[in-house]
Design an enzyme around this catalytic site. Structure first.
Site, PDB file in Angstrom:
ATOM      1  N   ASP A  16       2.928  -5.217  -6.745  1.00 35.40           N
ATOM      2  CA  ASP A  16       2.133  -4.411  -5.710  1.00 35.40           C
ATOM      3  C   ASP A  16       2.369  -3.158  -5.971  1.00 35.40           C
ATOM      4  O   ASP A  16       3.492  -2.512  -6.060  1.00 35.40           O
ATOM      5  CB  ASP A  16       2.744  -4.903  -4.321  1.00 35.40           C
ATOM      6  CG  ASP A  16       2.169  -6.408  -3.864  1.00 35.40           C
ATOM      7  OD1 ASP A  16       1.330  -7.004  -4.751  1.00 35.40           O
ATOM      8  OD2 ASP A  16       2.770  -6.961  -3.164  1.00 35.40           O
ATOM      9  N   GLN A  45       4.601 -15.946  -6.294  1.00 37.62           N
ATOM     10  CA  GLN A  45       5.985 -15.477  -6.194  1.00 37.62           C
ATOM     11  C   GLN A  45       6.593 -15.147  -4.811  1.00 37.62           C
ATOM     12  O   GLN A  45       7.757 -15.601  -4.319  1.00 37.62           O
ATOM     13  CB  GLN A  45       5.872 -13.968  -6.900  1.00 37.62           C
ATOM     14  CG  GLN A  45       7.662 -13.509  -6.991  1.00 37.62           C
ATOM     15  CD  GLN A  45       7.528 -12.081  -7.919  1.00 37.62           C
ATOM     16  OE1 GLN A  45       8.493 -11.937  -8.388  1.00 37.62           O
ATOM     17  NE2 GLN A  45       6.459 -11.433  -7.816  1.00 37.62           N
ATOM     18  N   ASP A 283       5.863  -4.835   8.483  1.00 36.04           N
ATOM     19  CA  ASP A 283       4.955  -5.274   7.655  1.00 36.04           C
ATOM     20  C   ASP A 283       4.528  -6.747   7.870  1.00 36.04           C
ATOM     21  O   ASP A 283       5.244  -7.560   7.917  1.00 36.04           O
ATOM     22  CB  ASP A 283       5.440  -4.975   6.092  1.00 36.04           C
ATOM     23  CG  ASP A 283       4.048  -5.158   4.985  1.00 36.04           C
ATOM     24  OD1 ASP A 283       3.249  -5.439   5.440  1.00 36.04           O
ATOM     25  OD2 ASP A 283       4.561  -4.966   3.969  1.00 36.04           O
ATOM     26  N   GLY A 288       2.808 -15.026   6.124  1.00 37.62           N
ATOM     27  CA  GLY A 288       2.069 -16.248   5.745  1.00 37.62           C
ATOM     28  C   GLY A 288       2.890 -16.818   4.462  1.00 37.62           C
ATOM     29  O   GLY A 288       2.819 -18.203   4.665  1.00 37.62           O
ATOM     30  N   ASP A 289       3.161 -16.115   3.628  1.00 33.43           N
ATOM     31  CA  ASP A 289       3.878 -16.584   2.428  1.00 33.43           C
ATOM     32  C   ASP A 289       5.359 -17.171   2.867  1.00 33.43           C
ATOM     33  O   ASP A 289       5.713 -18.311   2.416  1.00 33.43           O
ATOM     34  CB  ASP A 289       3.896 -15.782   1.327  1.00 33.43           C
ATOM     35  CG  ASP A 289       2.355 -15.697   0.749  1.00 33.43           C
ATOM     36  OD1 ASP A 289       1.724 -16.335   0.575  1.00 33.43           O
ATOM     37  OD2 ASP A 289       2.103 -14.307   0.429  1.00 33.43           O
ATOM     38  N   GLY A 328      10.678  -9.160   4.723  1.00 31.62           N
ATOM     39  CA  GLY A 328      11.934 -10.096   3.992  1.00 31.62           C
ATOM     40  C   GLY A 328      11.375 -10.599   2.608  1.00 31.62           C
ATOM     41  O   GLY A 328      12.096 -10.735   1.819  1.00 31.62           O
ATOM     42  N   SER A 332      12.386  -6.011   0.713  1.00 33.07           N
ATOM     43  CA  SER A 332      13.640  -5.847   0.531  1.00 33.07           C
ATOM     44  C   SER A 332      14.101  -6.548  -0.869  1.00 33.07           C
ATOM     45  O   SER A 332      15.133  -6.653  -1.128  1.00 33.07           O
ATOM     46  CB  SER A 332      14.200  -6.769   1.487  1.00 33.07           C
ATOM     47  OG  SER A 332      14.151  -8.203   1.345  1.00 33.07           O
TER      48      SER A 332
END
Length: 339
Positions: A16, A45, A283, A288-289, A328, A332
């Site tokens: 990203d 990922q 953020d 969702g992931d 998270g 990070s």
């Protein structure tokens, strides 16, 4: 000692490239933005990271849960981002030996413009190597070993899929998983309307948000004219997926929580989201992931006994709330950089 269990995530790996700006520039305009950062992304990922972090919290005495990622990146020679993607997975304890390095192509990227005041974003995705993960990959020995097992490796406990690799690969992987007796969790994002109905019937756990549900059921007249997330809309969504033959369905509703049902239930029930004060939100990108990753671990932990679907969703909602506050699953990660 109990035999270890393994979640296999087959999907995308991206880097990203995030620019925060006061506003989106007009055509031909150049002005100074606020900040720039890089970090790992891609739904595959992100969900693998979510699985790995949730797996480390398994109760003592349980068999360990390993996480393996299957997919593709560029090579070190042709793509400066590929090494960082592999290092990210290694740092999270994820088995990346099944990730193919493809020469003469870039790893996947997502260029993201974020408006500081509104949080609205605009995203340009370049699939790169992700687009090359075709159905023939499933015939490669390393893929077969990780998914279906061999003389040295047990078969996967759960296969997790999204739609950021070619649809043909997802369809074939689900078909093969069924023939090998491996349960499948599908998060059909980004959603498309032409997923074969027989593929959805072979999915053991389908997790969609309201937009994805609407797209998957776009040919169902019962939803026409209904406002999304209303009780009538939800009733028709669950009824429509039940007619298709979906076994366990979860519809995530953002700040409202998540609705769920299964083939043995009547109707649906709601798990409320954990409220996060607006000032604490960092953020929402990976929420969702993270939900999918934690849910997947709960499914594997329950194998051999009845799955407590409500508990699995409650755990996933809790983790999503933490991710919103800590970012998270993405920010990070060790290799992310701010400029």
């Amino acid at each position: 000692m109990a035999q270890s269990r393994r979640i296999v995530v087959l999907g995308s790996l991206n880097t990203d490239l995030v620019t925060v700006t006061s506003r989106i520039p007009l055509a031909g305009e150049t002005f100074t933005a606020i900040s720039f950062s890089t970090g790992p992304g891609g739904k595959g990922q992100n969900q693998a990271v979510g699985c790995a972090r949730a797996a480390t919290n398994a109760e003592s005495g349980e068999a360990p849960i390993q996480v393996a990622m299957l997919g593709a990146t560029g090579t070190s020679e042709h793509d400066q981002l590929s090494d960082a993607l592999h290092a990210t997975l290694k740092a999270e304890g994820i088995d990346a030996s099944g990730i193919e390095r493809i020469p003469h192509i870039s790893s996947g990227t997502a260029t993201i413009l974020v408006e500081e005041q509104t949080g609205q974003n605009r995203i340009l995705v370049v699939p790169g190597a992700n687009g090359k993960v075709n159905a023939s990959f499933l015939q490669k020995p390393i893929f077969k070993s990780k998914l279906w097992g061999d003389s040295k490796n047990p078969k996967a406990s759960l296969l997790v899929l999204q739609l950021e690799i070619p649809l043909e690969t997802v369809v074939e992987a689900i078909s093969q998983a069924k023939s090998h007796g491996i349960p499948v969790l599908l998060n059909p994002a980004p959603a498309i309307s032409n997923i074969p109905r027989e593929t959805l019937r072979d999915v053991d756990h389908l997790i969609v948000n309201e937009t994805e549900a609407q797209i998957l059921l776009s040919n169902h007249d019962e939803l026409v004219g209904l406002e999304t997330t209303t009780k009538d809309w939800l009733h028709q969504v669950f009824l429509s997926f039940a007619k298709i033959g979906v076994k366990n369905l979860v519809v995530t509703l953002g700040e409202k929580g998540a609705c769920y049902t299964s083939s043995s239930d009547q109707g649906y029930d709601l798990v409320s989201a954990i409220k996060v004060p607006a000032e604490d939100i960092v953020d929402t990108t990976a929420a969702g992931d993270t939900f999918v990753g934690v849910y997947a671990v709960e499914v594997v932990k329950s194998q051999g006994k009845e799955l407590n679907l409500r508990k699995a969703i409650e755990q996933a909602c809790k983790a999503s709330a933490l991710t919103v506050q800590k970012a998270g699953a993405i920010q990070s990660i060790p290799y992310g950089r701010d400029y």
